[in-house]
Design a protein around this motif. Sequence first.
Motif, PDB file in Angstrom:
ATOM      1  N   LEU A 143     -80.290  13.329  -4.438  1.00  0.00           N
ATOM      2  CA  LEU A 143     -80.014  11.971  -4.897  1.00  0.00           C
ATOM      3  C   LEU A 143     -80.279  11.848  -6.392  1.00  0.00           C
ATOM      4  O   LEU A 143     -79.493  11.255  -7.131  1.00  0.00           O
ATOM      5  CB  LEU A 143     -80.868  10.964  -4.122  1.00  0.00           C
ATOM      6  CG  LEU A 143     -80.705   9.502  -4.505  1.00  0.00           C
ATOM      7  CD1 LEU A 143     -79.286   9.025  -4.213  1.00  0.00           C
ATOM      8  CD2 LEU A 143     -81.712   8.647  -3.762  1.00  0.00           C
ATOM      9  N   ALA A 144     -81.374  12.431  -6.862  1.00  0.00           N
ATOM     10  CA  ALA A 144     -81.691  12.382  -8.291  1.00  0.00           C
ATOM     11  C   ALA A 144     -80.639  13.111  -9.117  1.00  0.00           C
ATOM     12  O   ALA A 144     -80.250  12.642 -10.190  1.00  0.00           O
ATOM     13  CB  ALA A 144     -83.072  12.991  -8.532  1.00  0.00           C
ATOM     14  N   LEU A 145     -80.183  14.258  -8.630  1.00  0.00           N
ATOM     15  CA  LEU A 145     -79.154  15.013  -9.341  1.00  0.00           C
ATOM     16  C   LEU A 145     -77.846  14.224  -9.397  1.00  0.00           C
ATOM     17  O   LEU A 145     -77.211  14.124 -10.448  1.00  0.00           O
ATOM     18  CB  LEU A 145     -78.920  16.366  -8.682  1.00  0.00           C
ATOM     19  CG  LEU A 145     -77.846  17.242  -9.310  1.00  0.00           C
ATOM     20  CD1 LEU A 145     -78.165  17.544 -10.770  1.00  0.00           C
ATOM     21  CD2 LEU A 145     -77.692  18.538  -8.516  1.00  0.00           C
ATOM     22  N   TYR A 146     -77.451  13.620  -8.287  1.00  0.00           N
ATOM     23  CA  TYR A 146     -76.224  12.824  -8.273  1.00  0.00           C
ATOM     24  C   TYR A 146     -76.353  11.614  -9.193  1.00  0.00           C
ATOM     25  O   TYR A 146     -75.399  11.241  -9.885  1.00  0.00           O
ATOM     26  CB  TYR A 146     -75.884  12.363  -6.862  1.00  0.00           C
ATOM     27  CG  TYR A 146     -75.572  13.470  -5.890  1.00  0.00           C
ATOM     28  CD1 TYR A 146     -75.149  14.724  -6.320  1.00  0.00           C
ATOM     29  CD2 TYR A 146     -75.712  13.274  -4.519  1.00  0.00           C
ATOM     30  CE1 TYR A 146     -74.871  15.735  -5.420  1.00  0.00           C
ATOM     31  CE2 TYR A 146     -75.428  14.287  -3.621  1.00  0.00           C
ATOM     32  CZ  TYR A 146     -75.011  15.512  -4.072  1.00  0.00           C
ATOM     33  OH  TYR A 146     -74.736  16.511  -3.180  1.00  0.00           O
ATOM     34  N   ALA A 147     -77.528  10.990  -9.224  1.00  0.00           N
ATOM     35  CA  ALA A 147     -77.740   9.846 -10.107  1.00  0.00           C
ATOM     36  C   ALA A 147     -77.650  10.285 -11.563  1.00  0.00           C
ATOM     37  O   ALA A 147     -77.085   9.572 -12.407  1.00  0.00           O
ATOM     38  CB  ALA A 147     -79.103   9.208  -9.823  1.00  0.00           C
ATOM     39  N   ARG A 148     -78.206  11.441 -11.872  1.00  0.00           N
ATOM     40  CA  ARG A 148     -78.144  11.970 -13.236  1.00  0.00           C
ATOM     41  C   ARG A 148     -76.683  12.222 -13.618  1.00  0.00           C
ATOM     42  O   ARG A 148     -76.258  11.878 -14.711  1.00  0.00           O
ATOM     43  CB  ARG A 148     -78.950  13.260 -13.299  1.00  0.00           C
ATOM     44  CG  ARG A 148     -79.223  13.823 -14.635  1.00  0.00           C
ATOM     45  CD  ARG A 148     -80.256  13.052 -15.448  1.00  0.00           C
ATOM     46  NE  ARG A 148     -81.497  12.827 -14.760  1.00  0.00           N
ATOM     47  CZ  ARG A 148     -82.611  13.535 -14.899  1.00  0.00           C
ATOM     48  NH1 ARG A 148     -82.631  14.539 -15.716  1.00  0.00           N
ATOM     49  NH2 ARG A 148     -83.693  13.206 -14.253  1.00  0.00           N
ATOM     50  N   ALA A 149     -75.924  12.832 -12.721  1.00  0.00           N
ATOM     51  CA  ALA A 149     -74.509  13.105 -12.985  1.00  0.00           C
ATOM     52  C   ALA A 149     -73.740  11.795 -13.174  1.00  0.00           C
ATOM     53  O   ALA A 149     -72.902  11.686 -14.080  1.00  0.00           O
ATOM     54  CB  ALA A 149     -73.911  13.930 -11.858  1.00  0.00           C
ATOM     55  N   GLU A 150     -74.032  10.806 -12.336  1.00  0.00           N
ATOM     56  CA  GLU A 150     -73.369   9.505 -12.453  1.00  0.00           C
ATOM     57  C   GLU A 150     -73.659   8.865 -13.812  1.00  0.00           C
ATOM     58  O   GLU A 150     -72.755   8.335 -14.471  1.00  0.00           O
ATOM     59  CB  GLU A 150     -73.839   8.583 -11.330  1.00  0.00           C
ATOM     60  CG  GLU A 150     -73.207   7.206 -11.371  1.00  0.00           C
ATOM     61  CD  GLU A 150     -73.755   6.295 -10.309  1.00  0.00           C
ATOM     62  OE1 GLU A 150     -72.939   5.662  -9.626  1.00  0.00           O
ATOM     63  OE2 GLU A 150     -74.996   6.197 -10.167  1.00  0.00           O
ATOM     64  N   ALA A 151     -74.909   8.948 -14.274  1.00  0.00           N
ATOM     65  CA  ALA A 151     -75.278   8.370 -15.565  1.00  0.00           C
ATOM     66  C   ALA A 151     -74.550   9.076 -16.710  1.00  0.00           C
ATOM     67  O   ALA A 151     -74.088   8.430 -17.653  1.00  0.00           O
ATOM     68  CB  ALA A 151     -76.795   8.450 -15.765  1.00  0.00           C
ATOM     69  N   ILE A 152     -74.435  10.389 -16.623  1.00  0.00           N
ATOM     70  CA  ILE A 152     -73.736  11.155 -17.659  1.00  0.00           C
ATOM     71  C   ILE A 152     -72.253  10.784 -17.691  1.00  0.00           C
ATOM     72  O   ILE A 152     -71.682  10.569 -18.761  1.00  0.00           O
ATOM     73  CB  ILE A 152     -73.918  12.667 -17.431  1.00  0.00           C
ATOM     74  CG1 ILE A 152     -75.364  13.054 -17.724  1.00  0.00           C
ATOM     75  CG2 ILE A 152     -72.959  13.483 -18.288  1.00  0.00           C
ATOM     76  CD1 ILE A 152     -75.715  14.459 -17.257  1.00  0.00           C
ATOM     77  N   LEU A 153     -71.635  10.718 -16.524  1.00  0.00           N
ATOM     78  CA  LEU A 153     -70.221  10.355 -16.468  1.00  0.00           C
ATOM     79  C   LEU A 153     -69.986   8.949 -17.016  1.00  0.00           C
ATOM     80  O   LEU A 153     -69.036   8.723 -17.774  1.00  0.00           O
ATOM     81  CB  LEU A 153     -69.695  10.479 -15.038  1.00  0.00           C
ATOM     82  CG  LEU A 153     -69.601  11.902 -14.498  1.00  0.00           C
ATOM     83  CD1 LEU A 153     -69.307  11.894 -13.011  1.00  0.00           C
ATOM     84  CD2 LEU A 153     -68.564  12.697 -15.256  1.00  0.00           C
ATOM     85  N   ALA A 154     -70.855   8.018 -16.653  1.00  0.00           N
ATOM     86  CA  ALA A 154     -70.699   6.644 -17.145  1.00  0.00           C
ATOM     87  C   ALA A 154     -70.868   6.590 -18.662  1.00  0.00           C
ATOM     88  O   ALA A 154     -70.113   5.910 -19.360  1.00  0.00           O
ATOM     89  CB  ALA A 154     -71.712   5.728 -16.468  1.00  0.00           C
ATOM     90  N   ARG A 155     -71.846   7.333 -19.176  1.00  0.00           N
ATOM     91  CA  ARG A 155     -72.119   7.314 -20.619  1.00  0.00           C
ATOM     92  C   ARG A 155     -70.967   7.922 -21.418  1.00  0.00           C
ATOM     93  O   ARG A 155     -70.586   7.421 -22.456  1.00  0.00           O
ATOM     94  CB  ARG A 155     -73.413   8.063 -20.905  1.00  0.00           C
ATOM     95  CG  ARG A 155     -73.810   8.042 -22.367  1.00  0.00           C
ATOM     96  CD  ARG A 155     -75.206   8.595 -22.655  1.00  0.00           C
ATOM     97  NE  ARG A 155     -75.522   9.836 -21.993  1.00  0.00           N
ATOM     98  CZ  ARG A 155     -76.439   9.983 -21.022  1.00  0.00           C
ATOM     99  NH1 ARG A 155     -77.122   8.945 -20.589  1.00  0.00           N
ATOM    100  NH2 ARG A 155     -76.663  11.152 -20.487  1.00  0.00           N
ATOM    101  N   HIS A 156     -70.384   9.000 -20.917  1.00  0.00           N
ATOM    102  CA  HIS A 156     -69.383   9.711 -21.712  1.00  0.00           C
ATOM    103  C   HIS A 156     -67.938   9.373 -21.361  1.00  0.00           C
ATOM    104  O   HIS A 156     -67.046   9.590 -22.180  1.00  0.00           O
ATOM    105  CB  HIS A 156     -69.611  11.221 -21.599  1.00  0.00           C
ATOM    106  CG  HIS A 156     -70.921  11.634 -22.197  1.00  0.00           C
ATOM    107  ND1 HIS A 156     -71.153  11.654 -23.548  1.00  0.00           N
ATOM    108  CD2 HIS A 156     -72.082  12.011 -21.613  1.00  0.00           C
ATOM    109  CE1 HIS A 156     -72.399  12.033 -23.783  1.00  0.00           C
ATOM    110  NE2 HIS A 156     -72.980  12.249 -22.624  1.00  0.00           N
TER     111      HIS A 156
END
Length: 130
Positions: A82-95
């Motif tokens: 869940l933490a890894l998916y949340a991190r990936a989601e944050a990166i995608l949203a930011r970039h």
Amino acid sequence: MIRAIGDPDTAAGLDLMRARSPVHRAGGIRAPLLIAQGATAPRVKQAESDQRVAALDAKRLTVTDPLFPDEGHGFVRPENRLALYARAEAILARHLGGHAESLRTRRPRRAMPRRSCATADAQSSICPRL
């Protein structure tokens, strides 16, 4: 195995290994990168992951590199996934633009709260476990 990755005892083998090595190909990366590492991984050691991150940093490329102290090769613990998916989601949203759910709202329901990667700050490199 030597045919696939190269024989380190020959010049041709070393050339093949360098051509396929992520460390030696860091200059070709243009997009932000997520490198997630399990600290106990038996195949990809943390030192190898650290080398990749250092090579990307040297090229001044954007890299996010969370370390999961209680994971090996692959993410099997649900809270780490869940933490890894949340991190990936944050990166995608930011970039790429868009919305990412706050990690603070994802806190799992438990009788006793426990801090894990699922509740750690998305910018943190290391996911603490208490």
